[in-house]
Scaffold this motif. Structure first.
Motif, PDB file in Angstrom:
ATOM      1  N   GLY A  36     -98.955 -35.037 -47.694  1.00  0.00           N
ATOM      2  CA  GLY A  36     -98.231 -36.095 -47.194  1.00  0.00           C
ATOM      3  C   GLY A  36     -98.273 -37.170 -48.289  1.00  0.00           C
ATOM      4  N   ALA A  61     -94.949 -33.916 -47.748  1.00  0.00           N
ATOM      5  CA  ALA A  61     -95.512 -32.859 -46.862  1.00  0.00           C
ATOM      6  C   ALA A  61     -96.013 -31.473 -47.782  1.00  0.00           C
ATOM      7  CB  ALA A  61     -94.979 -32.527 -45.717  1.00  0.00           C
ATOM      8  N   HIS A  70     -92.504 -37.848 -43.417  1.00  0.00           N
ATOM      9  CA  HIS A  70     -93.901 -37.344 -43.314  1.00  0.00           C
ATOM     10  C   HIS A  70     -94.208 -37.503 -44.979  1.00  0.00           C
ATOM     11  CE1 HIS A  70     -94.253 -36.976 -39.188  1.00  0.00           C
ATOM     12  NE2 HIS A  70     -93.182 -36.292 -39.239  1.00  0.00           N
ATOM     13  N   LEU A 110    -101.845 -33.492 -41.264  1.00  0.00           N
ATOM     14  CA  LEU A 110    -100.628 -33.781 -40.912  1.00  0.00           C
ATOM     15  C   LEU A 110     -99.979 -32.954 -39.681  1.00  0.00           C
ATOM     16  CD1 LEU A 110     -97.975 -35.433 -41.507  1.00  0.00           C
ATOM     17  CD2 LEU A 110     -97.454 -33.537 -43.266  1.00  0.00           C
ATOM     18  N   CYS A 168     -89.268 -34.918 -44.571  1.00  0.00           N
ATOM     19  CA  CYS A 168     -90.344 -35.059 -45.528  1.00  0.00           C
ATOM     20  C   CYS A 168     -89.613 -35.202 -46.943  1.00  0.00           C
ATOM     21  CB  CYS A 168     -91.269 -34.053 -45.806  1.00  0.00           C
ATOM     22  SG  CYS A 168     -90.618 -32.412 -46.189  1.00  0.00           S
ATOM     23  N   ILE A 172     -92.900 -29.957 -38.148  1.00  0.00           N
ATOM     24  CA  ILE A 172     -92.088 -31.274 -38.563  1.00  0.00           C
ATOM     25  C   ILE A 172     -90.789 -31.259 -37.778  1.00  0.00           C
ATOM     26  CG2 ILE A 172     -90.618 -32.068 -40.455  1.00  0.00           C
ATOM     27  CD1 ILE A 172     -93.059 -31.497 -42.175  1.00  0.00           C
ATOM     28  N   ASN A 187     -87.277 -35.733 -37.863  1.00  0.00           N
ATOM     29  CA  ASN A 187     -88.614 -35.798 -38.660  1.00  0.00           C
ATOM     30  C   ASN A 187     -88.126 -34.873 -39.986  1.00  0.00           C
ATOM     31  OD1 ASN A 187     -91.549 -36.512 -37.219  1.00  0.00           O
ATOM     32  ND2 ASN A 187     -89.835 -36.131 -35.680  1.00  0.00           N
TER      33      ASN A 187
END
Length: 455
Positions: A43, A36, A33, A50, A78, A69, A76
């Motif tokens: 993001g 983030a 992402h 987000l 970041c 997340i 997931n």
């Protein structure tokens, strides 16, 4: 089934994190992402939401976004850089179910790439036809600060993984062109999918050798030859956990000045009257300087915390490089930062800034605590991990202290601070109280009383 519940890509600007993110997002069931927890965006640039959270909601509770997340379908994660929201780093590092991917790049390459990106405004490239080409200007002090920031972050990551008994998957910038390495990362993450080809949505922006990308390459070679090259590849665990600020030190005539930012006006000019000023230093070159100057003496200068906050606010409002900080303070925290300073606008801005700093220095904001406004006790601890100053002088009696430290040297004459609004014109009891609340350790440690204008 993935062996991890989430992941974090720990990197820095211009290390290839966009390319690695594209590769991760090409794996079925994996989603990165972006940045983030970047205080200046959510993001990606211009993104307003987000996983159902706005930027203001994230800033109020960053761990709530991290929970979303982790809970999102699939695997997931970041990207996280050293200047992102510090409140989420420790929970991510402590969580063994969060995979740590550490992306590195030759610091000289990343520094030059950063200079080019800043000059051209081009941070990603999807087609080489649209590439903006320019030769970077190497600046030794800027590179030294860049290198120190990278090393400090890597030391913190290494220590966190050591004490928690974890490991990370290390990727170098050049590995991003190796399909086998990227698929090895997929296997380590425990996902079933594999890449059939390298992502083609992004291309390397500056593939030339450094000599072709740097206008003053010979000067760069000379500067890099003075650095300890082994620190460029690995940062040992006995390095200071917070950088001592060695690149900002100045030396002349056997005296070493270890400034606590914002600097005291006039000290650098006074030092120049003792002889040629030597700067910037690396830790290696500073050790050499000490050996070459037996009998050397060092000093730093304490300022009253309220005056220091006053000067830090001026720097935040006036320095071009702090524009993102200004934007976050205005947009995310609603600080009344004036575009044109007046006594009427500066007083509420300074009091609000002091209130915000109290939260910032306690790790309760999305911005990291910059050395510009960090407590002087913390900065001195950082300096002390490398070298202890012989003298901790006080600004209000600096002329006497320097005369004692360097007998026979020219007299020090104080210069006015650059702030357009004098502190004496706006100082109030509530402002004094806010300074005590923002810097309780400094007031206790150094015995400061309320600020009073020097006679």
């Amino acid at each position: 089934m993935p062996r991890f519940e989430s992941f974090v890509l720990l990197a820095e600007m211009r290390t290839g994190s966009n390319l690695l993110e594209a590769a991760l997002n090409a794996l079925p069931g994996v989603c990165c992402h972006g940045e983030a927890f970047n205080p200046a965006l959510l993001g990606y640039p211009k993104q307003t939401e987000l996983l159902g959270m706005t930027r203001s909601a994230r800033d109020a509770d960053p761990l709530a976004l991290r929970a979303r997340i982790v809970a999102a379908p699939g695997l997931n994660g970041c990207r996280y850089f050293h200047d992102h929201d510090p409140r989420v780093l420790a929970p991510m590092l402590a969580d063994p179910a969060c995979a740590k991917i550490i992306l590195t790049r030759n610091p000289a390459e990343s520094y030059v790439s950063l200079q080019i990106a800043r000059a051209t405004g081009q941070w990603k490239l999807g087609d080489a036809r649209h590439r903006k080409a320019i030769r970077a200007e190497f600046e030794e002090a800027g590179f030294a600060a860049h290198l120190e920031a990278i090393q400090d972050f890597q030391i913190r990551l290494m220590h966190a993984l050591q004490v928690s008994g974890q490991t990370a998957f290390y990727v170098d910038y050049e590995d991003l062109q190796d399909l086998a390495v990227l698929n090895g990362l997929a296997a380590w993450l425990g996902v079933e999918g594999r890449l059939a080809a390298l992502p083609d949505t992004l291309v390397v922006q500056n593939p030339e050798p450094l000599e072709a990308k740097v206008a003053n390459f010979r000067e760069m070679e000379r500067a890099l030859s003075r650095l300890d090259r082994f620190n460029l590849a690995r940062t040992p665990n006995f390095e200071p956990r917070r950088g001592p600020g060695v690149p900002g030190f100045l030396a002349a005539g056997g005296l070493l000045y270890m400034p606590l930012r914002p600097d005291v006006p006039g000290v650098a000019d006074w030092l120049a009257r003792l002889g040629p000023v030597e700067r910037p230093f690396s830790q290696k070159s500073l050790r050499q300087w000490k050996r070459q100057h037996p009998g050397h003496r060092s000093f730093t200068v304490l300022r009253h915390p309220l005056l220091r906050a006053h000067l830090a606010l001026h720097a935040v409002l006036s320095r071009e490089g702090l524009a993102p900080v200004r934007a976050v303070l205005r947009e995310s925290y609603g600080l009344p930062l004036p575009a044109t300073p007046t006594a009427e606008s500066w007083a509420p801005a300074l009091e609000a800034f002091l209130g915000w700093m109290k939260a910032n220095l306690n790790g309760q904001t999305s911005l990291a605590a910059l050395p510009l406004w960090a407590s002087q006790s913390a900065l001195l601890q950082g300096i002390g991990q490398f070298a202890l100053p012989d003298l901790i002088a006080r600004e209000e009696r600096l002329a006497q202290d320097l005369a004692w430290l360097a007998p026979g040297a020219p007299a020090f004459v104080a210069e006015p601070d650059p702030v357009p609004v004098p502190l004496a014109a706006i100082c109030t009891p509530s402002m004094q109280k806010a300074a005590r609340e923002a810097y309780p350790r400094d007031f206790m440690q150094f015995g400061f009383s309320d600020w009073a204008q020097a006679a």
